[in-house]
Design a protein around this motif. Sequence first.
Motif, PDB file in Angstrom:
ATOM      1  N   TRP A 196       0.841  -1.213   0.000  1.00  0.00           N
ATOM      2  CA  TRP A 196       0.000   0.000   0.000  1.00  0.00           C
ATOM      3  C   TRP A 196       0.868   1.252   0.000  1.00  0.00           C
ATOM      4  N   GLU A 197       2.003   1.198   0.681  1.00  0.00           N
ATOM      5  CA  GLU A 197       2.920   2.325   0.648  1.00  0.00           C
ATOM      6  C   GLU A 197       3.551   2.478  -0.740  1.00  0.00           C
ATOM      7  N   GLY A 198       3.925   1.344  -1.335  1.00  0.00           N
ATOM      8  CA  GLY A 198       4.523   1.372  -2.669  1.00  0.00           C
ATOM      9  C   GLY A 198       3.571   1.883  -3.734  1.00  0.00           C
ATOM     10  N   SER A 199       2.272   1.562  -3.581  1.00  0.00           N
ATOM     11  CA  SER A 199       1.290   2.042  -4.559  1.00  0.00           C
ATOM     12  C   SER A 199       1.158   3.566  -4.508  1.00  0.00           C
ATOM     13  N   LEU A 200       1.412   4.162  -3.343  1.00  0.00           N
ATOM     14  CA  LEU A 200       1.419   5.621  -3.234  1.00  0.00           C
ATOM     15  C   LEU A 200       2.673   6.219  -3.863  1.00  0.00           C
ATOM     16  N   GLN A 228       0.799   8.003 -15.902  1.00  0.00           N
ATOM     17  CA  GLN A 228       1.253   8.500 -17.193  1.00  0.00           C
ATOM     18  C   GLN A 228       0.938   7.527 -18.317  1.00  0.00           C
ATOM     19  N   ASN A 229       1.071   6.242 -18.024  1.00  0.00           N
ATOM     20  CA  ASN A 229       0.773   5.209 -19.023  1.00  0.00           C
ATOM     21  C   ASN A 229      -0.295   4.262 -18.465  1.00  0.00           C
ATOM     22  N   GLY A 230      -1.539   4.588 -18.807  1.00  0.00           N
ATOM     23  CA  GLY A 230      -2.666   3.797 -18.319  1.00  0.00           C
ATOM     24  C   GLY A 230      -3.747   4.659 -17.708  1.00  0.00           C
ATOM     25  N   GLY A 231      -3.341   5.682 -16.932  1.00  0.00           N
ATOM     26  CA  GLY A 231      -4.324   6.534 -16.286  1.00  0.00           C
ATOM     27  C   GLY A 231      -4.931   5.865 -15.063  1.00  0.00           C
ATOM     28  N   PRO A 232      -5.901   6.498 -14.419  1.00  0.00           N
ATOM     29  CA  PRO A 232      -6.515   5.919 -13.218  1.00  0.00           C
ATOM     30  C   PRO A 232      -7.038   4.495 -13.430  1.00  0.00           C
ATOM     31  N   SER A 233      -7.744   4.275 -14.526  1.00  0.00           N
ATOM     32  CA  SER A 233      -8.296   2.946 -14.793  1.00  0.00           C
ATOM     33  C   SER A 233      -7.191   1.939 -15.075  1.00  0.00           C
ATOM     34  N   GLY A 234      -6.166   2.385 -15.792  1.00  0.00           N
ATOM     35  CA  GLY A 234      -5.040   1.498 -16.078  1.00  0.00           C
ATOM     36  C   GLY A 234      -4.331   1.064 -14.810  1.00  0.00           C
ATOM     37  N   ILE A 235      -4.199   1.985 -13.843  1.00  0.00           N
ATOM     38  CA  ILE A 235      -3.564   1.643 -12.573  1.00  0.00           C
ATOM     39  C   ILE A 235      -4.370   0.565 -11.852  1.00  0.00           C
ATOM     40  N   ILE A 236      -5.689   0.729 -11.799  1.00  0.00           N
ATOM     41  CA  ILE A 236      -6.548  -0.208 -11.069  1.00  0.00           C
ATOM     42  C   ILE A 236      -6.495  -1.602 -11.689  1.00  0.00           C
ATOM     43  N   TYR A 237      -6.737  -1.677 -13.015  1.00  0.00           N
ATOM     44  CA  TYR A 237      -6.773  -2.990 -13.650  1.00  0.00           C
ATOM     45  C   TYR A 237      -5.374  -3.607 -13.723  1.00  0.00           C
ATOM     46  N   GLY A 238      -4.359  -2.752 -13.861  1.00  0.00           N
ATOM     47  CA  GLY A 238      -2.992  -3.245 -13.841  1.00  0.00           C
ATOM     48  C   GLY A 238      -2.626  -3.829 -12.485  1.00  0.00           C
ATOM     49  N   PHE A 239      -3.077  -3.182 -11.414  1.00  0.00           N
ATOM     50  CA  PHE A 239      -2.819  -3.682 -10.061  1.00  0.00           C
ATOM     51  C   PHE A 239      -3.424  -5.074  -9.892  1.00  0.00           C
ATOM     52  N   LEU A 240      -4.644  -5.259 -10.376  1.00  0.00           N
ATOM     53  CA  LEU A 240      -5.301  -6.560 -10.243  1.00  0.00           C
ATOM     54  C   LEU A 240      -4.563  -7.643 -11.024  1.00  0.00           C
ATOM     55  N   VAL A 241      -4.103  -7.296 -12.225  1.00  0.00           N
ATOM     56  CA  VAL A 241      -3.326  -8.249 -13.030  1.00  0.00           C
ATOM     57  C   VAL A 241      -2.049  -8.641 -12.299  1.00  0.00           C
ATOM     58  N   VAL A 242      -1.341  -7.649 -11.761  1.00  0.00           N
ATOM     59  CA  VAL A 242      -0.081  -7.908 -11.068  1.00  0.00           C
ATOM     60  C   VAL A 242      -0.313  -8.701  -9.789  1.00  0.00           C
ATOM     61  N   TRP A 243      -1.361  -8.390  -9.067  1.00  0.00           N
ATOM     62  CA  TRP A 243      -1.678  -9.116  -7.829  1.00  0.00           C
ATOM     63  C   TRP A 243      -1.944 -10.586  -8.133  1.00  0.00           C
ATOM     64  N   ALA A 289      -7.074  -1.150  -1.762  1.00  0.00           N
ATOM     65  CA  ALA A 289      -7.934  -0.182  -1.081  1.00  0.00           C
ATOM     66  C   ALA A 289      -7.295   1.208  -1.068  1.00  0.00           C
ATOM     67  N   MET A 290      -5.991   1.275  -0.812  1.00  0.00           N
ATOM     68  CA  MET A 290      -5.302   2.571  -0.785  1.00  0.00           C
ATOM     69  C   MET A 290      -5.269   3.205  -2.171  1.00  0.00           C
ATOM     70  N   LEU A 291      -5.112   2.363  -3.194  1.00  0.00           N
ATOM     71  CA  LEU A 291      -5.082   2.872  -4.569  1.00  0.00           C
ATOM     72  C   LEU A 291      -6.419   3.501  -4.947  1.00  0.00           C
ATOM     73  N   ILE A 292      -7.511   2.816  -4.622  1.00  0.00           N
ATOM     74  CA  ILE A 292      -8.849   3.342  -4.913  1.00  0.00           C
ATOM     75  C   ILE A 292      -9.069   4.661  -4.169  1.00  0.00           C
ATOM     76  N   THR A 293      -8.688   4.671  -2.894  1.00  0.00           N
ATOM     77  CA  THR A 293      -8.853   5.884  -2.081  1.00  0.00           C
ATOM     78  C   THR A 293      -8.078   7.060  -2.674  1.00  0.00           C
ATOM     79  N   ILE A 351      -7.677  12.320  -5.714  1.00  0.00           N
ATOM     80  CA  ILE A 351      -6.508  12.819  -6.423  1.00  0.00           C
ATOM     81  C   ILE A 351      -6.583  14.315  -6.708  1.00  0.00           C
ATOM     82  N   GLY A 352      -7.763  14.827  -6.934  1.00  0.00           N
ATOM     83  CA  GLY A 352      -7.905  16.275  -7.178  1.00  0.00           C
ATOM     84  C   GLY A 352      -7.189  16.717  -8.454  1.00  0.00           C
ATOM     85  N   ASP A 353      -6.548  17.863  -8.395  1.00  0.00           N
ATOM     86  CA  ASP A 353      -5.809  18.423  -9.537  1.00  0.00           C
ATOM     87  C   ASP A 353      -4.394  17.841  -9.524  1.00  0.00           C
TER      88      ASP A 353
END
Length: 534
Positions: free
Chosen positions: A61-65, A73-88, A295-299, A304-306
């Motif tokens: 969770w610390e590393g995901s932050l 930059q490569n994937g965007g918010p959705s790419g991060i989420i689905y990429g995390f699931l693939v890696v997990w 959970a931390m990634l989703i939060t 994320i704001g600006d």
Amino acid sequence: MTIKNETSKGSVHTGAVEASISDQSARDNARLARLGKKPVLKRNFGFMTILGFSCTVLITWEGSLILFLSGLQNGGPSGIIYGFLVVWAGTLSVFATLSELTSMAPTSGGQYHWVSILAPSASRKFLGYLTAWLTITGWQALVASGGYVTGTMIQGLILLTHPDYIGNMKNWHGTLLFWAILLLSLGINTAIGSLLAKFEGLVLVVHLLGFFAIMLPMVLLGEHTSSEAVFGTFVNLGGWKTQGLSFCVGISGSVFAFLGGDGAIHLSEEIRNAALVVPRSLMTGLFINGTLGFAMLITTLYCIGDIDAALTENPAYPFMAIFKNSVGSTTGAAVMSAVVVVMAFSATTGCLASTSRLYWAFARDRGLPGWGILKKTSPRTSIPLYSVLTTTIIAIMLSVVNIGSATAFNGVISISISSLFGSYLIAASLLLYRRLTGAIHVSTPDDNLTNSIDSSLKWGPWYLPGFWGTANNIFACIYLVFIFFFSFWPANADVTPNNMNWAVLVFGAVVCFSILYYAIYARKVYSGPIIELE
């Protein structure tokens, strides 16, 4: 009279516990002897303490932050989420495979020992040697990465509380902090090395409580973006031809957040009942860390704001600016960020311990220059002091590169993914080969020398039987090939010396050096894992 009776009961209970530990130690020593190895290190770790070690080296969770920017930059918010699931999912599969191997041969050598016993006789010596160098290189780079990230995060923390520091930030500031982190980690691993297990148990509590201390304020106090922006927004800032390719390139951030999971494996000779405890701690740690990380990634993505404003405020670690924006307090954000810094430091300490055990194990088998010194342990603590010092000195030497060029230093430490995944791939492929040829059998009480050079191959007490084991092994190999391939790709399609991924150059240099050293000298003294006990 009552006090005397209670004291007597307490003495009996203490004696029973000590006798149980002694019996387990005898069984552990017998299992190690069947691998041909002499017990040298003290077994200070049980299930909970090594679980703490596994979780706090992973710090998902610390590393995901810390690393979510690369996926953004490569994937965007959705790419991060689905990429995390693939890696997990992929990491769970890989570590189920490594757990089977650990249960077969719980030694500090890990991957290179397994490759040496699984490879065909004609190639086992060289493949085992190459795997050892890849594993050591990956872990040494991980130590340097941990020190660098922790040191530069302290700079980010200073920038958070003193914004005018941005005009005075220098690479050598981070390098000096890097040295301080490594020297403190060295002290924990040597001066109080016997208390390392207790230290990791304490840090596990910080790891779990810190998660809630950061997530809850963000959820309760921060402004939240829409679900569409989180789950339906893909980004391709790297200029790749397709969004799918951009996603594959950006997945490396999530991979790095799960890196180091095999740290407990290299402490196997310091763990009670390692053949069962290590696999259970690996899988439990991955489940806990994966859940917290997701959970931390989703939060973070909801809060994320600006992002452009966050990057302007804190270019290297925008999560600190996101904290400040969420809770509306610089002090609160600083405390939250400090928790992440502390956990990064604990991960560096754990990485130093695991890397030093790898040096020690490979030196014991005469695979490293100076093996006669590196294999020595402290008569008082049984800690391989020379290996711990060597790991620290090499990391400090590498950090000097950062003073001249952060890009060049990032190129050096980026090899951690490719080297470790390369070592996993060799071991997992050979296990699949032996599995399909029916060469591994169920262990029996009458076994003497097993799972060592020129001996029979036996399953340990933890393995996936039949179809499920084979299917998992195949999936693990496919996933490893995928990550290994993309670990060499740069973040941008338009490659320049500043954004080039130099891992391919460093990886090639390590492989060439190991082959050259093997051809000139090592092949004369290295013959694979040495049989110390017949």
